[in-house]
Enzyme design. Structure first.
Site, PDB file in Angstrom:
ATOM      1  N   GLY A 178       0.837  -1.197   0.000  1.00  0.00           N
ATOM      2  CA  GLY A 178       0.000   0.000   0.000  1.00  0.00           C
ATOM      3  C   GLY A 178       0.867   1.240   0.000  1.00  0.00           C
ATOM      4  O   GLY A 178       2.108   1.155   0.050  1.00  0.00           O
ATOM      5  N   ASP A 179       0.205   2.399  -0.102  1.00  0.00           N
ATOM      6  CA  ASP A 179       0.913   3.688  -0.051  1.00  0.00           C
ATOM      7  C   ASP A 179       1.912   3.853  -1.190  1.00  0.00           C
ATOM      8  O   ASP A 179       2.900   4.578  -1.047  1.00  0.00           O
ATOM      9  CB  ASP A 179       1.656   3.877   1.289  1.00  0.00           C
ATOM     10  CG  ASP A 179       0.748   3.669   2.478  1.00  0.00           C
ATOM     11  OD1 ASP A 179      -0.406   4.105   2.394  1.00  0.00           O
ATOM     12  OD2 ASP A 179       1.199   3.079   3.472  1.00  0.00           O
ATOM     13  N   LYS A 215      -0.749   5.291  -5.571  1.00  0.00           N
ATOM     14  CA  LYS A 215      -1.768   4.941  -6.567  1.00  0.00           C
ATOM     15  C   LYS A 215      -2.704   6.097  -6.844  1.00  0.00           C
ATOM     16  O   LYS A 215      -3.112   6.307  -7.987  1.00  0.00           O
ATOM     17  CB  LYS A 215      -2.615   3.751  -6.077  1.00  0.00           C
ATOM     18  CG  LYS A 215      -1.863   2.466  -5.964  1.00  0.00           C
ATOM     19  CD  LYS A 215      -2.749   1.363  -5.423  1.00  0.00           C
ATOM     20  CE  LYS A 215      -3.219   1.587  -4.010  1.00  0.00           C
ATOM     21  NZ  LYS A 215      -2.166   1.555  -2.990  1.00  0.00           N
ATOM     22  N   LYS A 275      -2.227   9.201  -7.002  1.00  0.00           N
ATOM     23  CA  LYS A 275      -1.665  10.162  -7.950  1.00  0.00           C
ATOM     24  C   LYS A 275      -1.716   9.600  -9.380  1.00  0.00           C
ATOM     25  O   LYS A 275      -2.052  10.311 -10.328  1.00  0.00           O
ATOM     26  CB  LYS A 275      -0.220  10.435  -7.530  1.00  0.00           C
ATOM     27  CG  LYS A 275       0.477  11.389  -8.399  1.00  0.00           C
ATOM     28  CD  LYS A 275       1.819  11.711  -7.787  1.00  0.00           C
ATOM     29  CE  LYS A 275       2.606  12.526  -8.763  1.00  0.00           C
ATOM     30  NZ  LYS A 275       3.441  11.754  -9.630  1.00  0.00           N
ATOM     31  N   ASN A 284      -9.847   2.347   5.366  1.00  0.00           N
ATOM     32  CA  ASN A 284      -8.453   2.080   5.759  1.00  0.00           C
ATOM     33  C   ASN A 284      -7.492   2.684   4.730  1.00  0.00           C
ATOM     34  O   ASN A 284      -6.341   2.966   5.021  1.00  0.00           O
ATOM     35  CB  ASN A 284      -8.184   0.569   5.902  1.00  0.00           C
ATOM     36  CG  ASN A 284      -8.672  -0.269   4.728  1.00  0.00           C
ATOM     37  OD1 ASN A 284      -9.388   0.216   3.869  1.00  0.00           O
ATOM     38  ND2 ASN A 284      -8.283  -1.525   4.697  1.00  0.00           N
ATOM     39  N   GLY A 293      -5.934   5.496   2.184  1.00  0.00           N
ATOM     40  CA  GLY A 293      -5.777   6.947   2.242  1.00  0.00           C
ATOM     41  C   GLY A 293      -4.995   7.400   1.026  1.00  0.00           C
ATOM     42  O   GLY A 293      -3.843   7.025   0.857  1.00  0.00           O
ATOM     43  N   HIS A 294      -5.664   8.115   0.148  1.00  0.00           N
ATOM     44  CA  HIS A 294      -4.990   8.619  -1.046  1.00  0.00           C
ATOM     45  C   HIS A 294      -4.823  10.123  -0.921  1.00  0.00           C
ATOM     46  O   HIS A 294      -5.794  10.831  -0.704  1.00  0.00           O
ATOM     47  CB  HIS A 294      -5.842   8.342  -2.303  1.00  0.00           C
ATOM     48  CG  HIS A 294      -5.902   6.896  -2.659  1.00  0.00           C
ATOM     49  ND1 HIS A 294      -6.804   6.389  -3.553  1.00  0.00           N
ATOM     50  CD2 HIS A 294      -5.157   5.855  -2.251  1.00  0.00           C
ATOM     51  CE1 HIS A 294      -6.610   5.086  -3.671  1.00  0.00           C
ATOM     52  NE2 HIS A 294      -5.621   4.750  -2.885  1.00  0.00           N
ATOM     53  N   THR A 329      -5.517  -0.455  10.812  1.00  0.00           N
ATOM     54  CA  THR A 329      -5.854   0.968  10.852  1.00  0.00           C
ATOM     55  C   THR A 329      -6.986   1.232  11.850  1.00  0.00           C
ATOM     56  O   THR A 329      -7.414   2.365  12.013  1.00  0.00           O
ATOM     57  CB  THR A 329      -6.300   1.461   9.463  1.00  0.00           C
ATOM     58  OG1 THR A 329      -7.447   0.692   9.066  1.00  0.00           O
ATOM     59  CG2 THR A 329      -5.199   1.296   8.423  1.00  0.00           C
ATOM     60  N   ARG A 336     -21.687 -14.506   6.620  1.00  0.00           N
ATOM     61  CA  ARG A 336     -23.067 -14.378   6.135  1.00  0.00           C
ATOM     62  C   ARG A 336     -24.003 -13.763   7.175  1.00  0.00           C
ATOM     63  O   ARG A 336     -25.171 -14.117   7.272  1.00  0.00           O
ATOM     64  CB  ARG A 336     -23.585 -15.736   5.640  1.00  0.00           C
ATOM     65  CG  ARG A 336     -22.823 -16.183   4.410  1.00  0.00           C
ATOM     66  CD  ARG A 336     -22.945 -17.644   4.141  1.00  0.00           C
ATOM     67  NE  ARG A 336     -22.224 -18.397   5.150  1.00  0.00           N
ATOM     68  CZ  ARG A 336     -22.028 -19.703   5.093  1.00  0.00           C
ATOM     69  NH1 ARG A 336     -22.502 -20.397   4.089  1.00  0.00           N
ATOM     70  NH2 ARG A 336     -21.365 -20.310   6.026  1.00  0.00           N
ATOM     71  N   GLN A 396      -4.893  -0.334  -0.966  1.00  0.00           N
ATOM     72  CA  GLN A 396      -3.831  -1.144  -0.334  1.00  0.00           C
ATOM     73  C   GLN A 396      -2.898  -1.715  -1.417  1.00  0.00           C
ATOM     74  O   GLN A 396      -2.808  -1.137  -2.482  1.00  0.00           O
ATOM     75  CB  GLN A 396      -4.428  -2.256   0.543  1.00  0.00           C
ATOM     76  CG  GLN A 396      -5.108  -1.753   1.807  1.00  0.00           C
ATOM     77  CD  GLN A 396      -6.546  -1.352   1.588  1.00  0.00           C
ATOM     78  OE1 GLN A 396      -7.294  -2.045   0.935  1.00  0.00           O
ATOM     79  NE2 GLN A 396      -6.936  -0.222   2.138  1.00  0.00           N
ATOM     80  N   THR A 399      -3.531   7.354   9.151  1.00  0.00           N
ATOM     81  CA  THR A 399      -3.261   7.295  10.590  1.00  0.00           C
ATOM     82  C   THR A 399      -2.126   8.223  11.013  1.00  0.00           C
ATOM     83  O   THR A 399      -1.871   8.373  12.203  1.00  0.00           O
ATOM     84  CB  THR A 399      -2.865   5.856  10.995  1.00  0.00           C
ATOM     85  OG1 THR A 399      -1.702   5.499  10.235  1.00  0.00           O
ATOM     86  CG2 THR A 399      -3.972   4.867  10.713  1.00  0.00           C
ATOM     87  N   GLY A 400      -1.425   8.820  10.058  1.00  0.00           N
ATOM     88  CA  GLY A 400      -0.306   9.698  10.392  1.00  0.00           C
ATOM     89  C   GLY A 400       0.933   8.938  10.846  1.00  0.00           C
ATOM     90  O   GLY A 400       1.947   9.536  11.208  1.00  0.00           O
TER      91      GLY A 400
HETATM   92  P1  IMP Z   1      -6.668  -3.119   8.132  1.00  0.00           P
HETATM   93  O1  IMP Z   1      -6.876  -3.059   6.666  1.00  0.00           O
HETATM   94  O2  IMP Z   1      -7.019  -1.837   8.846  1.00  0.00           O
HETATM   95  O3  IMP Z   1      -7.312  -4.320   8.754  1.00  0.00           O
HETATM   96  O4  IMP Z   1      -5.095  -3.307   8.414  1.00  0.00           O
HETATM   97  C1  IMP Z   1      -4.390  -4.500   8.024  1.00  0.00           C
HETATM   98  C2  IMP Z   1      -3.007  -4.148   7.527  1.00  0.00           C
HETATM   99  O5  IMP Z   1      -3.124  -3.426   6.302  1.00  0.00           O
HETATM  100  C3  IMP Z   1      -2.199  -3.264   8.458  1.00  0.00           C
HETATM  101  O6  IMP Z   1      -0.826  -3.605   8.313  1.00  0.00           O
HETATM  102  C4  IMP Z   1      -2.434  -1.866   7.900  1.00  0.00           C
HETATM  103  O7  IMP Z   1      -1.385  -0.980   8.233  1.00  0.00           O
HETATM  104  C5  IMP Z   1      -2.447  -2.183   6.425  1.00  0.00           C
HETATM  105  N1  IMP Z   1      -3.183  -1.212   5.607  1.00  0.00           N
HETATM  106  C6  IMP Z   1      -4.509  -1.112   5.453  1.00  0.00           C
HETATM  107  N2  IMP Z   1      -4.817  -0.122   4.599  1.00  0.00           N
HETATM  108  C7  IMP Z   1      -3.653   0.398   4.188  1.00  0.00           C
HETATM  109  C8  IMP Z   1      -3.313   1.429   3.268  1.00  0.00           C
HETATM  110  O8  IMP Z   1      -4.159   2.063   2.630  1.00  0.00           O
HETATM  111  N3  IMP Z   1      -1.981   1.673   3.120  1.00  0.00           N
HETATM  112  C9  IMP Z   1      -1.027   0.949   3.774  1.00  0.00           C
HETATM  113  N4  IMP Z   1      -1.312  -0.009   4.622  1.00  0.00           N
HETATM  114  C10 IMP Z   1      -2.610  -0.299   4.831  1.00  0.00           C
END
Ligand code: IMP
Length: 423
Positions: free
Chosen positions: A11-12, A15, A17, A37, A39-40, A129, A143, A223, A299-300
């Site tokens: 993730g991060d 994408k 951009k 979860n 963040g773009h 997150t 279900r 992600q 989440t910063g």
């Molecule tokens: P969850 O998706 O909040 O359940 O987190 C599961 C894992 O995915 C953790 O390691 C999070 O830090 C990671 N994660 C979830 N969404 C992102 C994202 O958008 N960017 C980077 N890591 C993510």
């Protein structure tokens, strides 16, 4: 051509951009998995927009944006996001944003259950997150989930929410976490539903009509591949299929609708949350954080940083069917004297060119590095691929050769204009 944009790392990758760049040419932008979860961060017209559930096409006036059936949706969170983005001067009409009536709902209790599970895992926690993603998908698979369409029947929804809150309260009380009043949860969800109602529809015919009419579709992955529930570093993953296949199951569009898959990776590697990270490097992390880079949009949190890992990228290109790479944040390496690329893992004396499945093998994986000379110059002003320093081009060529996929785009800064197209 219809395009999937998918993340190749944890993730991060930037994408948002790339999606924003490709959106200019698209008619419909679709999110098919994950939830808030994601963040773009998109910088357009000098303004910074942080998007969690809204597809990046929302920043354009003439695009349809779809939140598909595969997304898990926190209704109050989405209302807050819409309000914030509208406050930045972006109009969000029912034509511009459509939300699947089949999308599952993230309830407030899911967020607390997420937190409770992390506490009970102690040192083995996933580092989620805490947006309730795992528990919401678990209800879907068990279900017993609630979908957007169900909220139209207030009595049915109230009964389901009341039951779910009671079950969740038992677990939360055991962890001495705050419990919920069912009536408050029902009110929160129904209020948000009323606000979202004009946008909620059966999105499947919407996307099929667009496809049949020859409109250009853009699937926005959230992600990354190493967080995929099947292909990622399980159990340190998210709870959806983040790979290209998830775009189809998450939108109701078949694989035959897809023409190309752009895989996005950084010129180095980052990860947040727990779990294996063979090329993680404290010195590189410190350097990038010192530049103010690599802090999460959701989440910063400071992201761990490491060298480029082509064991992971090779695998990610395979499972996504990547047709072109978009390499972002190349400028993050502008000052580096020497660059390392991981080309294989050594696990117990054996060379591995693909990631292992077995959990403990990750702890014994030592990266095998190749070194390339840095370019030691500022790439942020480059407008064309040929403007890049020779060593930067050599680095990209090596990456492409190791993944057996050509580089299609290169990012040299956060602005829309800082995306170079490789002819
Ligand atoms: P969850 O998706 O909040 O359940 O987190 C599961 C894992 O995915 C953790 O390691 C999070 O830090 C990671 N994660 C979830 N969404 C992102 C994202 O958008 N960017 C980077 N890591 C993510």
């Amino acid at each position: 051509m219809n395009t999937i944009v998918t993340g190749l790392q944890w993730g991060d990758e930037g994408k948002g951009k790339i999606v924003d760049y490709l959106t200019e040419d698209a008619d419909v932008v679709i999110r098919g998995q994950g939830g808030n979860n994601a963040g773009h961060t998109v910088i357009a017209r000098g303004e910074k927009y942080v998007l969690h559930l809204l597809p990046s096409g929302i920043l354009w006036d003439d695009k349809t944006n779809v939140i598909g059936n595969g997304v898990v949706l926190d209704p109050a969170g989405l209302v807050a996001e819409i309000t914030r983005i509208e406050g930045q001067g972006i109009e969000i009409t029912p034509d511009k944003l459509v939300i699947s009536d089949r999308a599952h709902i993230v309830l407030p209790v899911h967020k607390e259950l997420d937190a409770a599970r992390e506490i009970s895992l102690g040192n083995a926690k996933i580092g989620t997150t805490k947006r309730g993603i795992g528990p919401a998908y678990a209800d879907k698979i068990n279900r017993c989930g609630l979908r957007m369409a169900d909220l139209a029947n207030r009595a049915f929804a109230a009964e389901r929410i009341t039951r779910r809150v009671a079950e969740a309260n038992e677990i939360l009380a055991r962890h001495e976490l705050p419990t919920f009043e069912a009536s408050a949860v029902i009110a929160e969800v129904q209020d948000a539903y009323e606000r979202l109602r004009p946008h909620i529809t059966n999105t499947i015919p919407v996307v099929h009509r667009a496809w049949r009419c020859g409109k250009k579709l853009l699937f926005e992955g959230a992600q990354g591949t190493l967080l995929d529930i099947d292909f990622g570093t399980y159990p340190f993953v998210t709870s959806s299929n983040t790979t290209s296949g998830g775009c189809c199951t998450g939108s109701g569009l078949p694989p035959t609708a897809v023409g190309r898959v752009i895989g996005v990776c950084k010129a180095y590697t980052t990860r947040v949350g727990s779990g294996p990270f063979p090329t993680g490097d404290e010195e590189l992390s410190g350097y990038l954080h010192g530049l103010g880079r690599e802090f999460g949009a959701t989440t910063g949190r400071a992201r761990g940083c490491g060298w480029l890992d082509t064991v992971l990228l090779r695998f990610a290109c395979m499972v996504n069917g990547v047709t072109g790479l978009a390499v972002t944040n190349l400028d993050g390496l502008d000052e580096s004297e020497t660059l390392k690329i991981c080309i294989a893992y050594d696990i117990d004396g054996e060379r591995h060119e693909l990631p292992p499945a077995e959990r403990s093998a990750w702890d014994r994986a030592t990266p095998v590095y190749e070194e390339l000379p840095g370019w030691k110059s500022d790439t942020t002003g480059c407008k064309l691929h040929r403007d890049l320093p020779a060593n930067a081009r050599a680095y990209l060529d090596r990456l492409a050769a190791l993944c057996d996929v050509p580089v299609a785009f290169v990012g040299v800064g956060p602005d829309r204009a800082q995306t170079l197209v490789v002819e």
